[in-house]
Design an enzyme around this catalytic site. Structure first.
Site, PDB file in Angstrom:
ATOM      1  N   LYS A 118       0.834  -1.213   0.000  1.00 58.13           N
ATOM      2  CA  LYS A 118       0.000   0.000   0.000  1.00 58.13           C
ATOM      3  C   LYS A 118       0.858   1.248   0.000  1.00 58.13           C
ATOM      4  O   LYS A 118       0.479   2.254  -0.602  1.00 58.13           O
ATOM      5  CB  LYS A 118      -0.938   0.005   1.204  1.00 58.13           C
ATOM      6  CG  LYS A 118      -2.081  -0.962   1.000  1.00 58.13           C
ATOM      7  CD  LYS A 118      -3.276  -0.572   1.800  1.00 58.13           C
ATOM      8  CE  LYS A 118      -4.437  -1.475   1.442  1.00 58.13           C
ATOM      9  NZ  LYS A 118      -5.577  -1.300   2.297  1.00 58.13           N
ATOM     10  N   LYS A 200      -4.568  -9.678  -7.305  1.00 54.09           N
ATOM     11  CA  LYS A 200      -5.789  -9.964  -6.546  1.00 54.09           C
ATOM     12  C   LYS A 200      -6.938  -9.089  -7.045  1.00 54.09           C
ATOM     13  O   LYS A 200      -6.719  -7.920  -7.358  1.00 54.09           O
ATOM     14  CB  LYS A 200      -5.491  -9.628  -5.069  1.00 54.09           C
ATOM     15  CG  LYS A 200      -6.499 -10.094  -4.081  1.00 54.09           C
ATOM     16  CD  LYS A 200      -6.179  -9.552  -2.696  1.00 54.09           C
ATOM     17  CE  LYS A 200      -6.524  -8.087  -2.581  1.00 54.09           C
ATOM     18  NZ  LYS A 200      -6.637  -7.566  -1.214  1.00 54.09           N
ATOM     19  N   LYS A 203     -11.126  -3.982  -4.767  1.00 50.80           N
ATOM     20  CA  LYS A 203     -12.151  -2.930  -4.867  1.00 50.80           C
ATOM     21  C   LYS A 203     -11.539  -1.534  -4.895  1.00 50.80           C
ATOM     22  O   LYS A 203     -12.081  -0.625  -5.466  1.00 50.80           O
ATOM     23  CB  LYS A 203     -13.091  -3.014  -3.673  1.00 50.80           C
ATOM     24  CG  LYS A 203     -12.375  -2.771  -2.336  1.00 50.80           C
ATOM     25  CD  LYS A 203     -13.249  -3.072  -1.147  1.00 50.80           C
ATOM     26  CE  LYS A 203     -12.373  -3.266   0.084  1.00 50.80           C
ATOM     27  NZ  LYS A 203     -13.083  -3.764   1.225  1.00 50.80           N
TER      28      LYS A 203
HETATM   29  P1  TYM Z   1     -10.669  -6.060   3.110  1.00 56.15           P
HETATM   30  O1  TYM Z   1     -11.703  -5.046   3.335  1.00 56.15           O
HETATM   31  O2  TYM Z   1      -9.528  -5.712   2.203  1.00 56.15           O
HETATM   32  O3  TYM Z   1     -11.262  -7.415   2.568  1.00 56.15           O
HETATM   33  C1  TYM Z   1     -12.359  -8.015   3.216  1.00 56.15           C
HETATM   34  C2  TYM Z   1     -12.263  -9.517   3.230  1.00 56.15           C
HETATM   35  O4  TYM Z   1     -12.337 -10.051   1.922  1.00 56.15           O
HETATM   36  C3  TYM Z   1     -11.187 -10.838   1.638  1.00 56.15           C
HETATM   37  N1  TYM Z   1     -10.817 -10.568   0.241  1.00 56.15           N
HETATM   38  C4  TYM Z   1     -10.569 -11.528  -0.650  1.00 56.15           C
HETATM   39  N2  TYM Z   1     -10.580 -12.859  -0.548  1.00 56.15           N
HETATM   40  C5  TYM Z   1     -10.277 -13.563  -1.667  1.00 56.15           C
HETATM   41  N3  TYM Z   1      -9.951 -12.982  -2.861  1.00 56.15           N
HETATM   42  C6  TYM Z   1      -9.928 -11.638  -2.993  1.00 56.15           C
HETATM   43  N4  TYM Z   1      -9.634 -11.086  -4.165  1.00 56.15           N
HETATM   44  C7  TYM Z   1     -10.248 -10.844  -1.856  1.00 56.15           C
HETATM   45  N5  TYM Z   1     -10.334  -9.504  -1.638  1.00 56.15           N
HETATM   46  C8  TYM Z   1     -10.692  -9.354  -0.348  1.00 56.15           C
HETATM   47  C9  TYM Z   1     -10.123 -10.334   2.606  1.00 56.15           C
HETATM   48  O5  TYM Z   1      -9.136 -11.309   2.846  1.00 56.15           O
HETATM   49  C10 TYM Z   1     -10.939 -10.029   3.829  1.00 56.15           C
HETATM   50  O6  TYM Z   1     -11.211 -11.190   4.559  1.00 56.15           O
HETATM   51  N6  TYM Z   1      -8.083  -5.614   7.325  1.00 56.15           N
HETATM   52  C11 TYM Z   1      -9.249  -6.212   6.726  1.00 56.15           C
HETATM   53  C12 TYM Z   1     -10.547  -5.766   7.376  1.00 56.15           C
HETATM   54  C13 TYM Z   1     -10.581  -5.967   8.845  1.00 56.15           C
HETATM   55  C14 TYM Z   1     -10.638  -7.217   9.535  1.00 56.15           C
HETATM   56  C15 TYM Z   1     -10.666  -6.879  10.910  1.00 56.15           C
HETATM   57  C16 TYM Z   1     -10.671  -8.548   9.126  1.00 56.15           C
HETATM   58  C17 TYM Z   1     -10.579  -4.982   9.774  1.00 56.15           C
HETATM   59  N7  TYM Z   1     -10.635  -5.518  11.025  1.00 56.15           N
HETATM   60  C18 TYM Z   1     -10.695  -7.870  11.886  1.00 56.15           C
HETATM   61  C19 TYM Z   1     -10.713  -9.523  10.110  1.00 56.15           C
HETATM   62  C20 TYM Z   1     -10.717  -9.193  11.462  1.00 56.15           C
HETATM   63  C21 TYM Z   1      -9.290  -5.812   5.269  1.00 56.15           C
HETATM   64  O7  TYM Z   1      -8.707  -4.845   4.854  1.00 56.15           O
HETATM   65  O8  TYM Z   1     -10.095  -6.565   4.518  1.00 56.15           O
END
Ligand code: TYM
Length: 337
Positions: A118, A200, A203
């Site tokens: 990032k 990957k 969004k």
């Molecule tokens: P975030 O918002 O980037 O993504 C949300 C969830 O979706 C999964 N994900 C994917 N899985 C498979 N293929 C993809 N292309 C893909 N894109 C996204 C991510 O692995 C995630 O599970 N830091 C986290 C959000 C968060 C969180 C937490 C998660 C904040 N606090 C506490 C677990 C526990 C994040 O940025 O996810």
């Protein structure tokens, strides 16, 4: 209000409302959330505090937050079984995050691959929040004494650092935190972009190969038809040398519940064109009812606000217990009652 049982283990997860939900976040995370809701006490947040580590348009962030709640529900996360809330509505996340900062080593944060990625992509805004992000995420998880954290592959390192922080804290003060385990799906843990199967599906970046859960069927079909594959003709799962086709096979497997060998058998001898069409149609049919239900829920803002109020209330109560314990352990003074 969700009824929690003492006999069940606890799950916590979250998604940033920094963009609309994608097929990647559905397959990697939400699909599992829905399947776990009867067997666990489940708590899911909309991680708006994490979202602002990258600049957001405030009006859009607010709008996406509510859309995300409607989508959680439309994807089958029942507010009567799960606690659904917005992270910034429960101040304990920031409060525990600060304490945990003092138990996290800079060297550990330097190893985080997502920070490196990032900061390369947002070179003009490498803020302290971006660096500290894993500590806030650890607070999200540890506040609820979560046993399991269902996430996609990209979040595994963050769950691991959370365990390390918890272990360090417990080592000093006794068993304060439950050590969480990541729960990563065997298929679809890393859904790749349809336009660039090397990266990957995402969004927040400009990804023309991203499918959003609210996309129109014709747009979904167009993206699948244009999906980048290879110059061979065989529909075979080989994520090293056939990344595009393997990604389509994984998506189809995740969406239909068919195993990867079954998918290979089903499409043996079939051309790439018709395979892409079939995968696209399966995704359209999966998303159609979710999109309709999201739209219906968004028309009932009063209901969504009730879900949020009750979710924040329930989350805050659980979080307060852990935070109170932590404050006592580290030596914060409380006046006698
Ligand atoms: P975030 O918002 O980037 O993504 C949300 C969830 O979706 C999964 N994900 C994917 N899985 C498979 N293929 C993809 N292309 C893909 N894109 C996204 C991510 O692995 C995630 O599970 N830091 C986290 C959000 C968060 C969180 C937490 C998660 C904040 N606090 C506490 C677990 C526990 C994040 O940025 O996810």
């Amino acid at each position: 209000m969700a009824k929690f049982s003492k006999d069940k283990k606890t799950i916590l997860s979250g998604i940033k409302p920094s963009g609309e939900l994608t097929l990647g976040s559905y397959i990697g995370a939400i699909r599992n959330w829905a399947s776990l809701q009867s067997d666990y006490n489940c708590i899911y947040c909309i991680a708006d505090m994490h979202a602002i580590t990258v600049r957001q348009d405030p009006a859009l962030l607010r709008k996406r937050t509510l859309i995300q709640l409607a989508q959680y529900i439309a994807c089958g996360i029942d507010p009567d079984k799960n606690v659904l809330f917005i992270q910034s509505h429960v101040p304990a996340h920031a409060e525990l995050g600060w304490v945990l900062n003092c138990y996290t080593m800079v060297g550990e944060l330097n190893r985080m691959t997502q920070f490196k990625d990032k900061s390369a992509r947002h070179a003009d805004n490498i803020n302290a929040g971006l660096y500290d992000y894993p500590v806030l995420m650890a607070a999200d998880i540890l506040l609820y004494q979560a046993d399991l954290v269902p996430v996609g592959e990209d979040q595994k390192q963050h769950v691991e650092i959370c365990r390390d922080i918890a272990r360090r804290f417990n080592g000093i003060y006794g068993n304060v935190f439950t050590l969480p385990d990541p729960y990563i799906p065997s298929v679809g843990a890393r859904v790749m972009s349809l336009a660039d199967p090397e990266s990957k599906m995402s969004k927040s970046e400009d990804d023309s190969g991203c499918i959003l859960l609210l996309d129109r069927p014709e747009d979904i079909m167009a993206r699948f038809k244009r999906a980048v594959t290879d110059s061979e003709t065989e529909i075979r799962y080989d994520p090293v040398s056939k990344k595009g086709i393997s990604n389509l096979i994984s998506i189809y497997s995740a969406v239909t519940g068919k195993s990867i060998p079954d998918v290979e058998r089903e499409f043996a001898g079939c051309g790439y064109g018709s395979f892409k069409q079939t995968v696209g149609e399966a995704v359209v049919e999966l998303l159609r009812p979710m999109r309709e239900e999201t739209e219906r829920l968004l028309a009932d803002r009063a209901y969504l606000n009730t879900v949020l109020a009750s979710g924040a209330d329930q989350a805050a109560r659980i979080a307060a217990r852990t935070l109170g314990k932590v404050y006592k352990k580290v030596g914060f003074y409380t006046a006698d009652k």
